[in-house]
Scaffold this motif. Sequence first.
Motif, mmCIF file in Angstrom:
data_model
loop_
_atom_site.group_PDB
_atom_site.id
_atom_site.type_symbol
_atom_site.label_atom_id
_atom_site.label_comp_id
_atom_site.label_asym_id
_atom_site.label_seq_id
_atom_site.Cartn_x
_atom_site.Cartn_y
_atom_site.Cartn_z
ATOM 1 N N ASN A 1 -64.522 -145.949 -6.378
ATOM 2 C CA ASN A 1 -65.653 -145.568 -5.685
ATOM 3 C C ASN A 1 -64.976 -143.796 -5.128
ATOM 4 O O ASN A 1 -64.318 -143.493 -3.796
ATOM 5 C CB ASN A 1 -66.623 -145.695 -4.358
ATOM 6 N N MET A 2 -65.447 -142.539 -5.464
ATOM 7 C CA MET A 2 -63.861 -141.637 -5.301
ATOM 8 C C MET A 2 -64.613 -140.677 -4.369
ATOM 9 O O MET A 2 -63.828 -139.997 -3.081
ATOM 10 C CB MET A 2 -64.091 -140.536 -6.639
ATOM 11 N N GLN A 3 -66.035 -140.570 -4.446
ATOM 12 C CA GLN A 3 -66.690 -139.996 -3.752
ATOM 13 C C GLN A 3 -66.693 -140.764 -2.110
ATOM 14 O O GLN A 3 -67.052 -139.696 -0.594
ATOM 15 C CB GLN A 3 -68.335 -140.187 -4.047
ATOM 16 N N GLU A 4 -66.570 -141.672 -1.912
ATOM 17 C CA GLU A 4 -66.001 -142.167 -0.292
ATOM 18 C C GLU A 4 -65.153 -142.280 -0.398
ATOM 19 O O GLU A 4 -65.013 -142.718 0.839
ATOM 20 C CB GLU A 4 -67.350 -144.011 -0.950
ATOM 21 N N GLY A 5 -63.810 -142.305 -0.516
ATOM 22 C CA GLY A 5 -62.866 -142.197 -1.079
ATOM 23 C C GLY A 5 -62.252 -143.721 -1.604
ATOM 24 O O GLY A 5 -61.000 -143.667 -1.073
ATOM 25 N N SER A 6 -62.099 -144.318 -1.729
ATOM 26 C CA SER A 6 -61.657 -145.622 -2.273
ATOM 27 C C SER A 6 -61.251 -145.605 -3.290
ATOM 28 O O SER A 6 -60.163 -146.082 -3.785
ATOM 29 C CB SER A 6 -61.896 -146.544 -3.162
ATOM 30 N N PHE A 7 -60.826 -144.250 -3.800
ATOM 31 C CA PHE A 7 -60.145 -143.967 -4.708
ATOM 32 C C PHE A 7 -59.329 -142.494 -5.157
ATOM 33 O O PHE A 7 -60.878 -142.231 -4.855
ATOM 34 C CB PHE A 7 -60.571 -144.829 -6.627
ATOM 35 N N ARG A 8 -58.507 -141.856 -4.268
ATOM 36 C CA ARG A 8 -58.251 -140.516 -4.095
ATOM 37 C C ARG A 8 -56.758 -140.113 -5.032
ATOM 38 O O ARG A 8 -56.512 -140.910 -5.808
ATOM 39 C CB ARG A 8 -58.213 -140.487 -2.676
ATOM 40 N N CYS A 9 -56.997 -138.501 -5.188
ATOM 41 C CA CYS A 9 -55.586 -138.281 -6.444
ATOM 42 C C CYS A 9 -55.177 -137.351 -5.347
ATOM 43 O O CYS A 9 -55.904 -136.593 -4.958
ATOM 44 C CB CYS A 9 -55.947 -137.583 -7.922
ATOM 45 N N ASP A 10 -53.854 -136.934 -5.375
ATOM 46 C CA ASP A 10 -53.053 -135.376 -4.868
ATOM 47 C C ASP A 10 -53.104 -135.435 -6.420
ATOM 48 O O ASP A 10 -51.907 -136.197 -6.683
ATOM 49 C CB ASP A 10 -52.583 -135.916 -3.754
ATOM 50 N N ALA A 11 -52.592 -133.948 -6.317
ATOM 51 C CA ALA A 11 -52.253 -133.863 -7.585
ATOM 52 C C ALA A 11 -51.428 -132.658 -7.520
ATOM 53 O O ALA A 11 -51.284 -131.601 -6.837
ATOM 54 C CB ALA A 11 -53.761 -133.218 -9.236
#
Length: 410
Positions: A122-132
């Motif tokens: 879940n990206m909205q909850e921060g379980s899966f995050r990305c720095d690009a």
Amino acid sequence: MATDLAINRENRFARKNYFYPDLPKGYQISQFELPIAEHGRLEIEVEGRKKTIGITRAHMEEDAGKLVHDDLEPNSYVDLNRTGTPLLEIVSEPDLRSPEEAVAYLKKLHSIVRYLDICDGNMQEGSFRCDANISLRPQGQEELGTRTELKNMNSFRNVQLALEYEERRQRDILLDGGSVTQATLLWNPDANRTEAMRGKEEAHDYRYFPDPDLVPIHIDEEWIERVQAGLPELAGERQQRFIDALGLPEDVAAILTSSRDLADFFEQVCAVYDNPKKVSNFIATELLREYSPEQINDCPVSAQQLAALLQMVEKKTISGKIAKTVFADMLQSGDDPEKIVKEKGLVQMSDEGELVAIVREIIEANPEQAQQFREGKTKVMGFFVGQLMQKTKGKANPQMANKLFAQELK
């Protein structure tokens, strides 16, 4: 293992030192010179083109806090609730050449962590995050340009929008003869622009050194063999099997395998009702209209109930049209299809004698259309069948209806 990373049998934790409000103790437990795994790869596909993206390393570290900025007052707050939570960081090689490739890479990784049950993604909850990290360089130049790092992107769409914006911003700077400043930027989704957060540090700025409180980790061969044996079939492999073994179209197979839960649900239905094409069509048109692939476990209709519904259509107990109505009721009540069909009297009318009387009545009431049919305008058959369905509330057997109308009209 799912990304062909080489597992270092000996790995150790390090201290990454920096001073920022989200890290009150002044250092972060991470891994540096001996990460748990490195030198992997991932294959992506963009617009029909396949490409291999290198993975530099995957390592464990502790999460930092989160800064919360208030637009209405000149204050920022530090949320320390997630501080110290273990996380897995995956670092890619600079092989991505467009925002589209970056999003395809992220989606492939997202699918893998979901299939392996590492996290809910879940990206909205921060379980899966990305720095690009993104940089531009003149065509033909080998050396990479000065990069900026983008943070605060909580959806695949925002990743693409942020990269596209930063690509335009850096391009304009370079074409005007300026130089890009290495920095960490935040993506502002409301204003659709990047904003400066802080200057970008290099590895030597963090003064990494082995954590003196934590012993080196040794990974034994038996554990590696056990994990390897327990690896599930991943999305790409499953998609290809659905195409080759079940004869599903590529786009349908891609949808069904976009979520492990959805692919499992599909196969559970097929285990009871062995008709993959009909099952996939019903799931794609009816079930996915109500639930996304990620929400399939929230659906009150079980795989066994859906199989029973499709079997009732196969046996001509109900029509395909009635099945959609029954399914809508099942979504509301969670009841078995047999119960709903019985209670609402939806069993398909297949008694020829009963239907002939209604067919004749419809033909007599519509002499103009009957004459059109006899003159060769066969499309008018749809009108007659529609009238029959209306009178029988959709319960007439469609195949029998066509046959009886053709017979009586002659």
